[in-house]
Design a protein around this motif. Structure first.
Motif, PDB file in Angstrom:
ATOM      1  N   MET A   1     -70.409 -65.449  39.801  1.00  0.00           N
ATOM      2  CA  MET A   1     -69.676 -64.801  40.880  1.00  0.00           C
ATOM      3  C   MET A   1     -70.043 -65.413  42.229  1.00  0.00           C
ATOM      4  O   MET A   1     -71.168 -65.876  42.435  1.00  0.00           O
ATOM      5  CB  MET A   1     -69.984 -63.297  40.913  1.00  0.00           C
ATOM      6  N   THR A   2     -69.094 -65.376  43.158  1.00  0.00           N
ATOM      7  CA  THR A   2     -69.377 -65.756  44.533  1.00  0.00           C
ATOM      8  C   THR A   2     -70.065 -64.586  45.238  1.00  0.00           C
ATOM      9  O   THR A   2     -70.085 -63.465  44.730  1.00  0.00           O
ATOM     10  CB  THR A   2     -68.082 -66.111  45.272  1.00  0.00           C
ATOM     11  N   LYS A   3     -70.623 -64.838  46.423  1.00  0.00           N
ATOM     12  CA  LYS A   3     -71.281 -63.773  47.193  1.00  0.00           C
ATOM     13  C   LYS A   3     -70.296 -62.659  47.545  1.00  0.00           C
ATOM     14  O   LYS A   3     -70.652 -61.476  47.546  1.00  0.00           O
ATOM     15  CB  LYS A   3     -71.889 -64.360  48.471  1.00  0.00           C
ATOM     16  N   GLU A   4     -69.059 -63.046  47.871  1.00  0.00           N
ATOM     17  CA  GLU A   4     -68.056 -62.042  48.213  1.00  0.00           C
ATOM     18  C   GLU A   4     -67.752 -61.149  47.012  1.00  0.00           C
ATOM     19  O   GLU A   4     -67.613 -59.933  47.158  1.00  0.00           O
ATOM     20  CB  GLU A   4     -66.766 -62.721  48.701  1.00  0.00           C
ATOM     21  N   GLU A   5     -67.657 -61.749  45.828  1.00  0.00           N
ATOM     22  CA  GLU A   5     -67.406 -60.959  44.623  1.00  0.00           C
ATOM     23  C   GLU A   5     -68.582 -60.051  44.309  1.00  0.00           C
ATOM     24  O   GLU A   5     -68.397 -58.897  43.909  1.00  0.00           O
ATOM     25  CB  GLU A   5     -67.123 -61.892  43.444  1.00  0.00           C
ATOM     26  N   GLN A   6     -69.793 -60.553  44.484  1.00  0.00           N
ATOM     27  CA  GLN A   6     -70.982 -59.736  44.231  1.00  0.00           C
ATOM     28  C   GLN A   6     -70.998 -58.504  45.118  1.00  0.00           C
ATOM     29  O   GLN A   6     -71.292 -57.390  44.659  1.00  0.00           O
ATOM     30  CB  GLN A   6     -72.246 -60.569  44.462  1.00  0.00           C
ATOM     31  N   LEU A   7     -70.678 -58.686  46.403  1.00  0.00           N
ATOM     32  CA  LEU A   7     -70.681 -57.560  47.338  1.00  0.00           C
ATOM     33  C   LEU A   7     -69.580 -56.561  46.993  1.00  0.00           C
ATOM     34  O   LEU A   7     -69.804 -55.342  47.016  1.00  0.00           O
ATOM     35  CB  LEU A   7     -70.505 -58.066  48.770  1.00  0.00           C
ATOM     36  N   GLU A   8     -68.400 -57.068  46.652  1.00  0.00           N
ATOM     37  CA  GLU A   8     -67.278 -56.189  46.337  1.00  0.00           C
ATOM     38  C   GLU A   8     -67.568 -55.349  45.101  1.00  0.00           C
ATOM     39  O   GLU A   8     -67.326 -54.136  45.089  1.00  0.00           O
ATOM     40  CB  GLU A   8     -66.008 -57.029  46.131  1.00  0.00           C
TER      41      GLU A   8
ATOM     42  N   LEU B   1     -75.245 -57.141  42.440  1.00  0.00           N
ATOM     43  CA  LEU B   1     -74.969 -57.399  41.027  1.00  0.00           C
ATOM     44  C   LEU B   1     -74.724 -58.892  40.824  1.00  0.00           C
ATOM     45  O   LEU B   1     -73.888 -59.490  41.498  1.00  0.00           O
ATOM     46  CB  LEU B   1     -73.746 -56.600  40.574  1.00  0.00           C
ATOM     47  N   GLN B   2     -75.450 -59.489  39.913  1.00  0.00           N
ATOM     48  CA  GLN B   2     -75.381 -60.927  39.688  1.00  0.00           C
ATOM     49  C   GLN B   2     -74.446 -61.297  38.538  1.00  0.00           C
ATOM     50  O   GLN B   2     -73.932 -62.414  38.499  1.00  0.00           O
ATOM     51  CB  GLN B   2     -76.777 -61.476  39.383  1.00  0.00           C
ATOM     52  N   LYS B   3     -74.251 -60.393  37.597  1.00  0.00           N
ATOM     53  CA  LYS B   3     -73.464 -60.695  36.406  1.00  0.00           C
ATOM     54  C   LYS B   3     -72.106 -60.010  36.478  1.00  0.00           C
ATOM     55  O   LYS B   3     -71.987 -58.896  36.978  1.00  0.00           O
ATOM     56  CB  LYS B   3     -74.207 -60.222  35.151  1.00  0.00           C
ATOM     57  N   ARG B   4     -71.121 -60.701  35.971  1.00  0.00           N
ATOM     58  CA  ARG B   4     -69.791 -60.107  35.935  1.00  0.00           C
ATOM     59  C   ARG B   4     -69.808 -58.886  35.008  1.00  0.00           C
ATOM     60  O   ARG B   4     -70.431 -58.914  33.947  1.00  0.00           O
ATOM     61  CB  ARG B   4     -68.761 -61.129  35.448  1.00  0.00           C
ATOM     62  N   PRO B   5     -69.098 -57.834  35.383  1.00  0.00           N
ATOM     63  CA  PRO B   5     -69.099 -56.617  34.559  1.00  0.00           C
ATOM     64  C   PRO B   5     -68.483 -56.857  33.188  1.00  0.00           C
ATOM     65  O   PRO B   5     -67.551 -57.657  33.034  1.00  0.00           O
ATOM     66  CB  PRO B   5     -68.252 -55.638  35.381  1.00  0.00           C
TER      67      PRO B   5
ATOM     68  N   LEU C   1     -83.195 -46.791  49.901  1.00  0.00           N
ATOM     69  CA  LEU C   1     -83.633 -47.891  50.755  1.00  0.00           C
ATOM     70  C   LEU C   1     -83.363 -49.251  50.122  1.00  0.00           C
ATOM     71  O   LEU C   1     -82.936 -50.195  50.801  1.00  0.00           O
ATOM     72  CB  LEU C   1     -85.128 -47.735  51.069  1.00  0.00           C
ATOM     73  N   THR C   2     -83.604 -49.371  48.827  1.00  0.00           N
ATOM     74  CA  THR C   2     -83.382 -50.648  48.135  1.00  0.00           C
ATOM     75  C   THR C   2     -81.940 -51.096  48.265  1.00  0.00           C
ATOM     76  O   THR C   2     -81.652 -52.259  48.569  1.00  0.00           O
ATOM     77  CB  THR C   2     -83.741 -50.517  46.643  1.00  0.00           C
ATOM     78  N   GLU C   3     -81.037 -50.176  48.064  1.00  0.00           N
ATOM     79  CA  GLU C   3     -79.604 -50.480  48.137  1.00  0.00           C
ATOM     80  C   GLU C   3     -79.185 -50.815  49.564  1.00  0.00           C
ATOM     81  O   GLU C   3     -78.431 -51.771  49.796  1.00  0.00           O
ATOM     82  CB  GLU C   3     -78.825 -49.266  47.624  1.00  0.00           C
ATOM     83  N   ALA C   4     -79.685 -50.056  50.529  1.00  0.00           N
ATOM     84  CA  ALA C   4     -79.300 -50.274  51.927  1.00  0.00           C
ATOM     85  C   ALA C   4     -79.787 -51.609  52.455  1.00  0.00           C
ATOM     86  O   ALA C   4     -79.130 -52.253  53.283  1.00  0.00           O
ATOM     87  CB  ALA C   4     -79.841 -49.141  52.798  1.00  0.00           C
ATOM     88  N   LYS C   5     -80.929 -52.085  51.976  1.00  0.00           N
ATOM     89  CA  LYS C   5     -81.512 -53.346  52.438  1.00  0.00           C
ATOM     90  C   LYS C   5     -80.700 -54.563  52.007  1.00  0.00           C
ATOM     91  O   LYS C   5     -80.967 -55.681  52.457  1.00  0.00           O
ATOM     92  CB  LYS C   5     -82.943 -53.478  51.908  1.00  0.00           C
ATOM     93  N   LEU C   6     -79.715 -54.364  51.128  1.00  0.00           N
ATOM     94  CA  LEU C   6     -78.893 -55.488  50.685  1.00  0.00           C
ATOM     95  C   LEU C   6     -77.992 -56.005  51.790  1.00  0.00           C
ATOM     96  O   LEU C   6     -77.506 -57.128  51.729  1.00  0.00           O
ATOM     97  CB  LEU C   6     -78.041 -55.065  49.484  1.00  0.00           C
ATOM     98  N   ILE C   7     -77.747 -55.193  52.818  1.00  0.00           N
ATOM     99  CA  ILE C   7     -76.927 -55.597  53.961  1.00  0.00           C
ATOM    100  C   ILE C   7     -77.845 -56.042  55.091  1.00  0.00           C
ATOM    101  O   ILE C   7     -78.675 -55.260  55.573  1.00  0.00           O
ATOM    102  CB  ILE C   7     -76.022 -54.436  54.427  1.00  0.00           C
ATOM    103  N   ASP C   8     -77.711 -57.289  55.501  1.00  0.00           N
ATOM    104  CA  ASP C   8     -78.522 -57.820  56.588  1.00  0.00           C
ATOM    105  C   ASP C   8     -77.908 -57.461  57.943  1.00  0.00           C
ATOM    106  O   ASP C   8     -76.711 -57.185  58.054  1.00  0.00           O
ATOM    107  CB  ASP C   8     -78.632 -59.346  56.468  1.00  0.00           C
TER     108      ASP C   8
END
Length: 508
Positions: free
Chosen positions: A239-246, A264-268, A143-150
């Motif tokens: 990271m940008t939002k697009e990079e975070q999602l990818e 994910l907020q930090k670059r790998p 559920l936590t992971e799925a809630k990331l998509i609005d």
């Protein structure tokens, strides 16, 4: 009696919609499943049958046929259990078929009917939103992971009986997702102020990060190569939002996305051991999954003790380093994963680590050539910056830490250089100087007459390849951005050339 349920499968980085058809008709009692299924999907037949029985549902002595289409897509994973069970119940009339409209269902079920988590929920929900699906029914743990998509209604269920009750009309009770806070150990940052000396190496590291150039450090053991590499995350741009999602999609597919309630907020920063296999680095397996080069997408792949890696494993990186993606071709199809990473590597110059200091190095010339030969010339040619990391003298070692430049100060200069690049490349799809295509070199790396004369001399003297020549220009462009100048000057080219001559010293 017929029903259909929508589910999904992760294919590469994206997700594909799969329809689960269930038909219950007169005939010999049999439970049959078709649709290009892998072994774990075929085993769902026994899991579903037993789970339905333990939840109080008795399958009639009729012919039950399950079809997963499209049939030309290989179905793998355990996420089909729940949609198959729901499709059977709908075909038997236990669930109204209109309750399944505009709904996607995915999840594994145990023999007792408990719904187990699955991998790749983030790309599945993202696909559902694009397809106009309004509701996703998923395992509660996901559920936590799925809630990331609005924009999509998410139902998290713990067992099969709970799900059937909701589908029969019981009001869904909103559940609180499981959040796991990031520990202090995972969140702490290493700082460049901890490193005494090695100013030249730290400067080269700053240039590499500012333009996302591949970076190699060569030096004896104990000279601080690994320490410098470990502090690179502290100076990476956000990271940008697009990079975070990818990136979050990649980690979701691998089951590695932290349950923090955010992308994910930090670059790998990936640092695999030198015993890693080709599949571990590039990705693959019977069910293809992203490898380390994809897990390092938009971040850093750090290879310590570079010559200790198998040569065949290192050669796998050559194509992804140029194309910034990797395509894995398997019998079931082609899987495309992004691989836009910055390579940071560290190595000793020989087995003992002290070459070319013959007072300390006892290696034979043949052994040194064999050791350095593990790094091929084509791979070396793809590394933009190569710097020597000498042993630290006593005065530098005992210097007060307060005199060292902190990561925050270096990061400010990196961010200023990145901002200049973003402004220059706006609307072109290019993000960093390292990505400039050869056809645009004259546009973005224009040289004056003096600079052209200098580079002509360096090209002939150093016997550069075309790739090596362009990489010098790209690094010089980054150095100019760090200096805040639009024109590439001789001093910028000179510094960039110095980062390319070290391979001549060791490999030639």
């Amino acid at each position: 009696m017929y029903s259909i349920v929508t589910t999904a499968i992760v294919y590469g980085l994206e997700s594909r919609c799969i329809r689960v058809e269930a038909d219950v008709s007169n005939g010999l009692p049999v439970f049959e499943m078709v649709g290009f299924l892998s072994s774990e999907v075929k085993e769902a037949k026994e899991r579903v049958r037993t789970a339905l029985h333990n939840c109080g549902y008795t399958l009639p002595a009729k012919r039950i046929t399950i079809n997963l289409f499209p049939a030309n897509v290989k179905k793998s994973g355990t996420g089909f259990d729940l949609p198959i069970a729901v499709a059977i119940l709908a075909a038997l009339g236990e669930i109204e078929k209109n309750a399944l409209e505009e709904t996607l269902i995915a999840g594994e079920i145990s023999l007792s009917g408990q719904v187990q988590p699955v991998q790749g929920v983030l790309p599945i929900v993202a696909m559902a939103k694009e397809q106009g699906i309004k509701r996703c029914i998923l395992p509660y743990v996901n559920l936590t992971e799925a809630k990331l998509i609005d924009g999509v209604t998410i139902w998290g269920v713990k067992n099969l009986l709970e799900l059937t009750a909701y589908l029969k009309g019981k009001t869904y009770i909103e559940k609180e997702p499981i959040y796991i806070e990031e520990t202090e150990q995972n969140s702490k940052k290493e700082d460049f102020s901890d490193i005494n000396g090695q100013e030249t190496v730290k400067r080269a590291c700053e240039v590499a990060v500012a333009g996302r150039h591949n970076f190699l450090m060569i030096g004896p053991p104990g000279s601080g190569k690994t320490m410098i590499a470990q502090r690179i995350p502290g100076i990476l741009p956000p990271m940008t939002k697009e990079e975070q999602l990818e990136i979050s999609k990649i980690y979701s597919i691998c089951g590695m996305l932290p349950q923090t309630g955010t992308l994910l907020q930090k670059r790998p920063f990936r640092s695999p051991h030198h015993t890693i296999s080709i599949n571990g680095l590039a990705g693959g397996g019977m069910i293809p999954k992203p490898g380390e080069i994809s897990l390092a997408h938009k971040g850093v792949l750090f290879l310590d003790e570079l010559p200790e890696y198998k040569k065949s494993t290192l050669e796998v990186m050559r194509q992804p380093m140029e194309d910034r993606e990797i395509v894995l071709v398997r019998q079931a199809g082609a899987y495309r994963y992004p691989a836009d990473f910055m390579l940071v590597a560290a190595m000793n110059p020989c087995n003992c680590g002290y070459y070319p200091d013959r007072n300390k190095c006892n290696c034979r010339e043949a052994d040194i050539r064999r050791y350095l030969g593990r790094i091929s010339k084509p791979l070396l040619d793809r590394i933009d910056i190569c710097i020597e990391s000498p042993l630290i003298c006593y005065d530098d070692l005992t210097k007060r830490k307060e005199k060292n430049e902190p990561s925050a100060q270096i990061r400010e200069r990196v961010m200023a250089a990145v901002s200049r690049q973003q402004e220059r490349f706006r609307g072109t799809g290019i993000l960093y100087n390292s990505e400039i295509p050869s056809k645009d070199m004259e546009t973005y790396c224009h040289l004056g007459e003096k600079q052209k004369k200098y580079m002509k001399e360096m090209y002939q003297k150093l016997e550069l390849s075309v790739r090596g020549y362009y990489k010098i220009l790209k690094v010089a462009r980054t150095i100019a951005d760090l200096d805040g100048t639009e024109e590439i000057e001789i001093r910028h080219l000179n510094e960039a050339v110095c980062y390319r001559i070290l391979d001549k010293k060791y490999w030639e």
